[in-house]
Design an enzyme around this catalytic site. Structure first.
Site, short mmCIF file in Angstrom:
data_model
loop_
_atom_site.label_atom_id
_atom_site.label_comp_id
_atom_site.label_asym_id
_atom_site.label_seq_id
_atom_site.Cartn_x
_atom_site.Cartn_y
_atom_site.Cartn_z
N ASP A 276 0.80 -1.24 0.00
CA ASP A 276 0.00 0.00 0.00
C ASP A 276 0.83 1.29 0.00
OD1 ASP A 276 -0.90 -0.68 3.50
OD2 ASP A 276 0.89 0.30 2.69
N HIS B 247 6.60 -7.83 -1.25
CA HIS B 247 5.54 -8.29 -2.16
C HIS B 247 5.21 -7.24 -3.20
CE1 HIS B 247 4.19 -11.20 1.28
NE2 HIS B 247 5.23 -11.65 0.61
#
Ligand code: BV8
Ligand code: ZN
Length: 247
Positions: free
Chosen positions: A105, A120
């Site tokens: 995010d 990730h």
């Protein structure tokens, strides 16, 4: 009232020189970002395989892009919370410090953290399936879904690591080095069920680091924790930070 564990955590951190913050979706929970597992989780009702795997993407790129577009849209309006801000602030306090995150995010960076190791990948990055070009793209909503590469016209994919995909080598190597060499690992907001990231907790503990877990629930790596702060990171990390300033 400060839980006793806050004082214990501060005591462990007080004289530490080499610290790593290892985070998961829970560190963004108080920013209003849904976690993956647990009630209302992102994977709930969503077949993970169909939405976060290469096979799922190639089977239905538009469906997968719609899933990522919806998350980008939700993320476009959220702000870092006090947990992100404390973890960013600690880069001034500890001589050797790294934030290693499973999150995509970008909220650690939005709080001012530098050199964040994104195991990730990032939901704000795109990668072309044709020429491999990578770019940052913050436009929400995207002009078209799926997006096409402006260089070669091929379809782009989200710049995240899906299940069954290898984690970026350079990031993995940097994270491994930081975690293997740290004195304290602060594990914040992860259920620690996704490998190889989850294995980092055991790497640190086996290398002799002290482990502090910040999570309302016990993660699957809780047995490695020397201190467990059982509560929301947005409330507990500021307490640890305040305590550090006192001692
Ligand atoms: C790999 C990006 C080598 C995408 C994600 C079979 C075939 C292939 C692979 C496997 C297999 N079986 C197992 C594997 C390995 C697999 C794996 O580990 N699966 C698990 C589920 C069993 N791993 C992989 O596939 C990895 N690659 O192994 O490659 C390989 C290659 C080929 C073949 C074999 C092996 C790739 C894994 C990366 C997947 N991508 N995300 C996207 O985001 O869309 S993973 C996803 O889970 C997110 O990144 C997330 O970060 C990550 C972990 O979840 P958490 O962050 O921990 O979030 P979660 O919701 O689970 O927990 C939240 C926690 O916060 C809870 O504990 C909660 O209590 C706490 N919390 C809540 N509120 C708060 C809080 N804490 C503090 N404060 C609060 N307020
Ligand atoms: Zn291209």
């Amino acid at each position: 009232m400060q839980p006793e564990s806050v004082a214990e955590a501060a005591e462990i951190l007080r004289s530490a020189q080499r610290v790593v913050a290892f985070t998961g979706a829970g560190v963004s929970a108080e920013s209003g970002v849904p976690t993956f597992r647990g009630a209302g989780g992102l994977w709930e009702g969503h077949p993970v395989e169909e939405l976060a795997s290469p096979r799922g993407f190639y089977a239905d790129p538009v469906k997968v892009w719609r899933f990522y577009e919806e998350r980008r849209r939700n993320l476009a309006n959220v702000k870092p919370n006090p947990a992100h801000r404390v973890l960013a602030g600690w880069q001034e306090r500890f001589p050797q410090y790294a934030v290693v995150t499973q999150n995509v995010d970008g909220l650690h960076q939005a709080a001012g953290a530098r050199g964040v190791l994104e195991l990730h990948g990032s939901i704000w990055r795109m990668r072309c399936l044709g020429c491999g070009r990578e770019r940052e793209e913050r436009t929400v909503p995207l002009p078209r879904v799926p997006p096409l590469c402006s260089e070669c016209g091929a379809m782009e994919r989200p710049g995240v690591v899906w299940f069954g995909e290898f984690l970026p080598e350079v990031v993995m190597a940097a994270a491994f080095a930081a975690i293997e060499g740290c004195e304290v690992l602060v594990v914040v907001g992860t259920s620690a069920v996704v490998y190889p990231a989850a294995g980092f907790v055991e790497v640190a503990a086996t290398a002799g680091a002290k482990v502090i877990e910040v999570n309302p629930e016990a993660s699957s790596m809780a047995h490695f924790a020397d201190v467990a702060l059982r509560g929301p990171a947005g409330e507990l990390l500021p307490l640890v930070d305040a305590r550090l300033a006192e001692i």
